[in-house]
Design an enzyme around this catalytic site. Sequence first.
Site, PDB file in Angstrom:
ATOM      1  N   ALA A  35      66.204 -56.259  94.097  1.00  0.00           N
ATOM      2  CA  ALA A  35      67.244 -56.932  94.873  1.00  0.00           C
ATOM      3  C   ALA A  35      66.775 -58.287  95.396  1.00  0.00           C
ATOM      4  O   ALA A  35      67.028 -58.660  96.538  1.00  0.00           O
ATOM      5  CB  ALA A  35      67.711 -56.044  96.029  1.00  0.00           C
TER       6      ALA A  35
ATOM      7  N   ASP B  29      61.156 -45.790 100.321  1.00  0.00           N
ATOM      8  CA  ASP B  29      62.605 -46.028 100.257  1.00  0.00           C
ATOM      9  C   ASP B  29      63.323 -44.699 100.026  1.00  0.00           C
ATOM     10  O   ASP B  29      64.363 -44.643  99.354  1.00  0.00           O
ATOM     11  CB  ASP B  29      62.951 -47.033  99.166  1.00  0.00           C
TER      12      ASP B  29
END
Length: 388
Positions: A222, A277
């Site tokens: 990202a 994550d």
Amino acid sequence: MSAQTAITGARIFDGDLWHDDRVLLIEDGKVAGIVDNDEIPATAVRTSMDGCRIVPGFVDLQVNGGGGVLLNEQPDVDGIRTVCAAHARFGTTALLPTLITDTREIAIRTIAAGVAAREANVPGFLGLHLEGPHLSIARKGAHDPKLIRPMEADDLARTIEARGRLEALLMTVAPENVNNEQIATLADAGVTVSLGHSDSTYATVNAAVAAGARMMTHLFNAMSPLGHREPGMVGGALDLGHINAGLIADGFHVDAISIGVAMRAKKGPGRIFLVTDAMSPIGTDMTSFTLNGRKIYRKDGRLTLADGTLAGADIDMISCVRFMHEQVGLELEEALRMASLYPAEAIGMTGRKGRLTHGHDADFTVLDDSLDIRATYIGGKAAFVGQS
């Protein structure tokens, strides 16, 4: 003098060196020292860990959920307690429950839950990570674009107020929706500002770092890539020495070869460190869950939206360590530092976390020869004990 505990029989890694035929001495939740057997106080309570390895407890700065709980869906003390307990099973002794982009109401509830968790001394709770909502639509990943927005005055004030009530506060922002003056204000207030979910150029990143940003969120993912004419976010993370960068080492988010290249390229003193994550399925047999009203599917080690977009990770910290050691080829000691010392450095907690030396928190993980978790201790107390 209060009672001491002596952990005997294990090989001990203090974060720098291995100690053989020595003893980890604990007092009042802190490391009292690593001593010889004949130096164990007569009053100490002995616990044998014969044949095992003791290493500093893992520090995870990006944990969205675990044990069936997603912070976005259960932003309360019980939710935080469940997440912390779930990750203790995998060697994590300190973590930042992470709120993915959501509404103002959920953000307010999450901060209140974090403050309450600190007051309740929830084992393993270190602070909060607010990942969004001030990100880039172009690099949104699994974040709901309808909830992404610029930082406003009330967001800034709320975050600064929260930092005053939490031991640690990390915030992921994108320069597209947060300006450098706001970054400087956050940094001056003690918030660790991380850049992520952004399509920024190297020059933009450099300016944000000059303003006070000190971290990158999940390197490679990202963010604008390293190009031959524009270094982008990735180039900034590797070239700017004051930046630390989190990395999801599951083999899906980043290829092992790319990880190796990044490790060789990273300019110091900043480090690349491990994050999971992780989402709610960690420690469960769940096959799907919901985020912001959207279903996320769990299959073959991946978590994805219906369109295949990766949505967090299905990995724990000891598995990340194994991946770095076995697939990337790092020495075990360096892989362990990436899971403990380096994240502690990234948020300024090396005086307490990441090492097993005098005065540090007695947070440690007990491993067998296969790098399986035998036990996890937080503040000198067993948070998880596996089957022998």
